[in-house]
Design an enzyme around this catalytic site. Structure first.
Site, short mmCIF file in Angstrom:
data_model
loop_
_atom_site.label_atom_id
_atom_site.label_comp_id
_atom_site.label_asym_id
_atom_site.label_seq_id
_atom_site.Cartn_x
_atom_site.Cartn_y
_atom_site.Cartn_z
N CYS A 224 -82.78 96.81 -70.75
CA CYS A 224 -81.54 96.72 -70.71
C CYS A 224 -80.74 98.03 -70.09
O CYS A 224 -79.47 98.26 -69.88
CB CYS A 224 -80.83 96.67 -72.21
SG CYS A 224 -81.45 95.16 -72.94
N HIS A 303 -87.26 109.13 -70.36
CA HIS A 303 -88.47 107.94 -70.43
C HIS A 303 -89.24 108.79 -71.53
O HIS A 303 -89.91 109.77 -71.39
CB HIS A 303 -88.91 108.00 -69.07
CG HIS A 303 -89.57 106.64 -68.83
ND1 HIS A 303 -90.52 105.95 -69.68
CD2 HIS A 303 -89.57 105.55 -67.89
CE1 HIS A 303 -91.04 104.95 -69.28
NE2 HIS A 303 -90.54 104.46 -68.19
N HIS A 387 -63.78 108.12 -73.68
CA HIS A 387 -64.11 106.74 -73.98
C HIS A 387 -65.69 106.72 -73.97
O HIS A 387 -66.32 107.52 -73.20
CB HIS A 387 -63.90 105.86 -72.70
CG HIS A 387 -62.17 105.91 -72.63
ND1 HIS A 387 -61.38 105.58 -73.32
CD2 HIS A 387 -61.38 106.55 -71.70
CE1 HIS A 387 -60.15 105.73 -72.97
NE2 HIS A 387 -60.08 106.23 -71.94
N HIS A 391 -74.30 100.64 -75.16
CA HIS A 391 -74.88 99.46 -74.75
C HIS A 391 -74.99 98.33 -76.29
O HIS A 391 -75.00 98.74 -77.24
CB HIS A 391 -76.41 99.89 -74.53
CG HIS A 391 -77.34 98.31 -74.49
ND1 HIS A 391 -76.95 97.14 -73.83
CD2 HIS A 391 -78.39 97.92 -75.13
CE1 HIS A 391 -77.93 96.33 -74.02
NE2 HIS A 391 -78.58 96.71 -74.70
N HIS A 420 -69.39 90.87 -79.92
CA HIS A 420 -68.81 89.69 -80.54
C HIS A 420 -68.38 88.73 -79.75
O HIS A 420 -68.69 87.59 -79.87
CB HIS A 420 -67.45 90.21 -81.54
CG HIS A 420 -66.78 89.28 -81.85
ND1 HIS A 420 -65.81 88.50 -81.49
CD2 HIS A 420 -66.90 88.77 -83.43
CE1 HIS A 420 -65.57 87.61 -82.29
NE2 HIS A 420 -66.05 87.87 -83.40
N ASN A 424 -75.32 90.11 -76.47
CA ASN A 424 -76.02 91.19 -75.67
C ASN A 424 -76.28 90.71 -74.50
O ASN A 424 -77.07 89.76 -74.01
CB ASN A 424 -77.52 91.51 -76.34
CG ASN A 424 -78.05 92.48 -75.69
OD1 ASN A 424 -77.93 93.03 -74.72
ND2 ASN A 424 -79.14 93.03 -76.30
#
Length: 496
Positions: A224, A303, A387, A391, A420, A424
């Site tokens: 993702c 990572h 802001h 994810h 919502h 995802n």
């Protein structure tokens, strides 16, 4: 009887004390330089014309010295501007909006689960509990192949989904920006779990008849957070290819990856992942600096793949019946927290004001020298960003980051509402969140945005953007027909 000592925390607004400290430290150089400059100006004003002329005449200028000094200044300025990284602009972006025919209300999802898993009621019950607590709404979408009972995840239906999502996003972006296929110099497509041959990037080249010398890349298997990896790759390429445009496409194709087994750890993605995709146009052209929405400031990648637990916490594998799915480990949130901590350690010095860095340093020194039990100071990232785009991997991910970064409900509103409304959507979720902030009319010139994404491997990646101009409330986009309804109240448990 002596009067009790007043409570300092109640009598003094500590919030204003901290604000005063921040203002003082962050503007320390201004406070230092302004009095010195004022004193120098006052001294000069006190001097008469004859004294100023006398001082000027006492200065002896040699022609050779003037020429050498001028050459040195020009040389230093040239080296500085030549070595300065090119500014990377985000001209615009577009998010895919699935048709209403793809919507999967809770009742439909659970009915399908009962029919597909009729021999395993415990797995059905498990999915229902997850869905009740997921934070997803009734309007999330799945591709047509998953609506069949049983689902029909063929190569053809997967390609169809990829074409619909990717081409729709690119078409919309081209319409917004006036981009023509011949203007694209760099193409990057990221899709983690669907990697056909020819590649998805080749599919885009074929559809839009892109130039034969285009620099084309196809990223797969990176989870993702691959969207920000694509942005980082585009940035590096735009640094070495002048006067160029890069098209980045981020998506996840659901059709071939819908798990049809009964292992609980592998059923979880079925409840969370939904259709989505985004197309982003980046440029290093000076002429795009005025119309561009944002400027890329930093990309920081972390990572944790060297650790075995981190490497296997999101793992594609076969279950005992030979059915392929994604296994999500119970240690996922702990590993994500460690990855975030490492990422913050790197990005903090790049974005935090001096006041926060000093507080963090003093606390660190105090713990090392005086008392190791001192509570670690968590920097206030609200001082660095207006802001936050976290994810939308799930409610637990958003809750954990809100708690660890001490964010308000408004700061995570875009992430919760995106989860919502769209579920995802993997690597593209950050762009739905950015679009939400724009649709609410909150994006002003100079605002700083922090995008944070997590992905298999295990990775935590961040991108920092600065708003180039005040964004007018868009009349189109993924939120155009529903933004007035948001934000909505999302209960802890939705009883099904």
């Amino acid at each position: 009887m002596p009067e009790p000592v007043p409570n300092f925390s109640n009598s003094v607004k500590l919030k204003y004390v901290k604000l005063g400290y921040q203002y003082l430290v962050n503007n320390f150089l201004t406070f230092l330089i302004v009095p010195i400059m004022a004193a120098l100006i006052i001294q000069v004003l006190k001097l008469g014309p004859e004294e100023i002329l006398s001082i000027w005449n006492s200065l002896h200028f040699d022609l050779l010295q003037i020429l050498c000094s001028s050459f040195l200044i020009i040389f230093i300025a040239t080296v500085y501007f030549m070595s300065k990284p090119r500014s990377i602009y985000l001209v615009d972006y577009s998010c895919y909006k699935a048709p209403v025919t793809c919507r999967v209300p809770f009742s439909t999802f659970m009915e399908h689960s009962r029919l597909i898993l009729k021999d395993n009621p415990k797995s059905v019950e498990f999915q229902m509990r997850i869905l009740e607590r997921s934070g997803l709404g009734e309007e999330t979408c799945l591709p047509p192949a998953i609506h069949y009972i049983p689902p029909t995840p063929t190569m053809e239906t997967a390609r169809n989904e990829a074409e619909v999502v990717i081409f729709s996003a690119i078409d919309d972006l081209m319409q917004k920006t006036g981009l023509k296929p011949k203007d694209i110099d760099i193409l990057i497509v990221n899709c983690s779990l669907f990697s056909p041959t020819p590649s998805l990037s080749a599919m885009v080249v074929n559809k839009y008849k892109l130039r034969s010398n285009i620099k084309s890349y196809n990223l797969s298997g990176m989870g993702c957070s691959a969207g920000l990896i694509s942005i980082d790759l585009a940035r590096d390429l735009l640094q070495v290819v002048p006067n160029s445009c890069a098209l980045v496409v981020s998506t996840e194709i659901i059709t071939p990856n819908y798990y049809q087994g009964s292992e609980r750890a592998m059923l979880l993605p079925n409840c969370l992942f939904r259709m989505g995709g985004a197309a982003i146009l980046l440029s290093n052209k000076r002429k795009d600096s005025r119309r561009a929405k944002y400027r890329l400031m930093h990309v920081v990648r972390t990572h944790k793949g060297a650790d075995d637990k981190a490497f296997k916490c999101v793992f594609q594998q076969e279950d005992p019946q030979g059915k392929v799915g994604i296994n999500l480990s119970k240690d996922l949130m702990v590993i994500a927290g460690e990855a975030l901590k490492s990422n913050i350690t790197t990005i903090g010095p790049l974005v935090l004001p001096a006041s926060e860095q000093l507080l963090f340093l003093f606390t660190l020194i105090g713990r090392k020298i005086f008392n190791p039990k001192w509570k670690a100071y968590i920097p206030d990232f609200k001082q660095a960003f207006e802001h936050f785009c976290i994810h939308a991997g799930g409610r637990a991910v958003i809750d954990e980051l809100q708690k660890n970064l001490q964010l308000s409900a408004e700061h995570v509103e875009a992430s919760r509402m995106t989860l919502h409304k769209f579920g995802n959507t993997s690597s593209s979720s950050l762009w739905y969140e950015m679009s939400y902030i724009e649709a609410k009319g909150r994006m002003k010139k100079g605002d700083r945005i922090w995008q944070i994404a997590f992905g298999s491997g295990f990775k935590c990646n961040s991108a920092v953007w600065k708003c180039n101009r005040t964004i007018k409330t868009p009349t189109d986009g993924p939120w155009d027909d529903c933004i007035d309804r948001y934000p909505v109240f999302i209960p802890e448990i939705v009883k099904l």
